[in-house]
Design a protein around this motif. Sequence first.
Motif, PDB file in Angstrom:
ATOM      1  N   ALA A  37       4.196  -2.382   6.752  1.00 36.94           N
ATOM      2  CA  ALA A  37       4.941  -3.711   6.520  1.00 36.94           C
ATOM      3  C   ALA A  37       6.162  -3.751   6.028  1.00 36.94           C
ATOM      4  O   ALA A  37       6.146  -3.037   4.933  1.00 36.94           O
ATOM      5  N   ASN A  38       7.064  -4.538   6.356  1.00 39.77           N
ATOM      6  CA  ASN A  38       8.379  -4.062   5.573  1.00 39.77           C
ATOM      7  C   ASN A  38       8.288  -5.101   4.272  1.00 39.77           C
ATOM      8  O   ASN A  38       9.335  -5.080   3.527  1.00 39.77           O
ATOM      9  N   LYS A  39       7.269  -5.727   4.192  1.00 37.90           N
ATOM     10  CA  LYS A  39       7.135  -6.529   2.640  1.00 37.90           C
ATOM     11  C   LYS A  39       5.601  -6.649   2.782  1.00 37.90           C
ATOM     12  O   LYS A  39       4.880  -6.375   3.348  1.00 37.90           O
ATOM     13  N   ASP A  40       5.592  -7.428   1.434  1.00 37.69           N
ATOM     14  CA  ASP A  40       4.294  -7.446   1.082  1.00 37.69           C
ATOM     15  C   ASP A  40       3.063  -8.204   2.149  1.00 37.69           C
ATOM     16  O   ASP A  40       3.335  -9.117   2.754  1.00 37.69           O
TER      17      ASP A  40
ATOM     18  N   LEU B  70       0.835  -1.185  -0.125  1.00 41.02           N
ATOM     19  CA  LEU B  70      -0.038  -0.022   0.080  1.00 41.02           C
ATOM     20  C   LEU B  70       0.848   1.317   0.046  1.00 41.02           C
ATOM     21  O   LEU B  70       0.360   2.242  -0.223  1.00 41.02           O
ATOM     22  N   ASP B  71       1.959   1.162   0.740  1.00 41.32           N
ATOM     23  CA  ASP B  71       3.094   2.265   0.432  1.00 41.32           C
ATOM     24  C   ASP B  71       3.907   1.961  -0.272  1.00 41.32           C
ATOM     25  O   ASP B  71       5.273   2.867  -0.298  1.00 41.32           O
ATOM     26  N   GLY B  72       3.956   1.151  -1.318  1.00 42.15           N
ATOM     27  CA  GLY B  72       5.054   0.878  -2.192  1.00 42.15           C
ATOM     28  C   GLY B  72       5.786  -0.435  -1.803  1.00 42.15           C
ATOM     29  O   GLY B  72       6.503  -0.888  -2.265  1.00 42.15           O
TER      30      GLY B  72
ATOM     31  N   GLY C 117      -1.528 -11.918   6.582  1.00 44.68           N
ATOM     32  CA  GLY C 117      -0.425 -12.936   6.238  1.00 44.68           C
ATOM     33  C   GLY C 117       0.269 -12.395   4.963  1.00 44.68           C
ATOM     34  O   GLY C 117      -0.165 -11.622   4.209  1.00 44.68           O
ATOM     35  N   GLY C 118       1.549 -13.006   4.769  1.00 43.26           N
ATOM     36  CA  GLY C 118       2.179 -12.188   3.752  1.00 43.26           C
ATOM     37  C   GLY C 118       3.698 -12.790   3.674  1.00 43.26           C
ATOM     38  O   GLY C 118       4.215 -13.760   4.392  1.00 43.26           O
ATOM     39  N   SER C 119       4.503 -12.001   3.064  1.00 42.88           N
ATOM     40  CA  SER C 119       6.005 -11.961   3.004  1.00 42.88           C
ATOM     41  C   SER C 119       6.689 -11.233   4.051  1.00 42.88           C
ATOM     42  O   SER C 119       7.842 -11.327   4.146  1.00 42.88           O
ATOM     43  N   PHE C 120       6.171 -10.445   4.829  1.00 44.86           N
ATOM     44  CA  PHE C 120       6.478  -9.705   5.605  1.00 44.86           C
ATOM     45  C   PHE C 120       7.142 -10.203   6.836  1.00 44.86           C
ATOM     46  O   PHE C 120       6.599 -11.336   7.245  1.00 44.86           O
ATOM     47  N   THR C 121       8.173  -9.540   7.642  1.00 41.63           N
ATOM     48  CA  THR C 121       8.654  -9.963   8.932  1.00 41.63           C
ATOM     49  C   THR C 121       8.579  -8.958   9.938  1.00 41.63           C
ATOM     50  O   THR C 121       9.095  -9.044  11.060  1.00 41.63           O
TER      51      THR C 121
END
Length: 224
Positions: free
Chosen positions: A82-85, A60-62, A101-105
């Motif tokens: 989030a730091n990833k998607d 959402l923020d790129g 859920g996603g690829s974020f950590t």
Amino acid sequence: MRRWRAMVTTAATLVATVLGFAAPAHAIYTEEPATLAWHPAGPVHSSVSRDGVVYLGGKLDGTGGIAAVDAATGNLMRLLPANKDVRALALSPDGSRLFAGGSFTAVNGQTRKHLAAVNLADHSLVAPWTGKASGLVRDLVVSGDTLFVAGAFVSVDGVASKGIGAVSATTGARITTFNHAVDTDVDGLALTSDTLLMSGTFTEVDGQPRASIAAIDLTTFTLT
């Protein structure tokens, strides 16, 4: 010839009458989209709604994020970066929590390994919630106090659980009675009243042949 001319005249009159009735609808129709107050900078991959609020997950923020948007106006109410998607969202049955859920950590600067729970009352992260997966989460569904997790991971809460897993919606702890594994990935989940359906690129579930779709009994957690 006279008969043919009469038919043409009747048809023309009918068309004119239909167009005459249709004119008011055409007068209010527009192909222009509604102008919204906020637009995401990247793709939206998931959305759920409740009580006049639409929750969005994506880049959402790129980079990544979870947003709350007013359903009536399109105004942005809150954005958790989030730091990833963010690829999947699901609401708890009582509407008090939003699961992502996603690829974020990391979400909002706090460590969250591919799974997160958000308090909808104040849009804060649920601090004691411990749910985590080893890799990309692609879909989520909730049944009672169980959050089912699908994706391209090999473990849930540190225990081997390839492609599919389940955690407590309350605590995030792994549901120990849910033990399944696929040979590749699970991309989608759906619920019926008594069954969890999963779909993806897999050809086997628990060593049994299943061509890209399978069902698990919600009472016994057995592969049907």
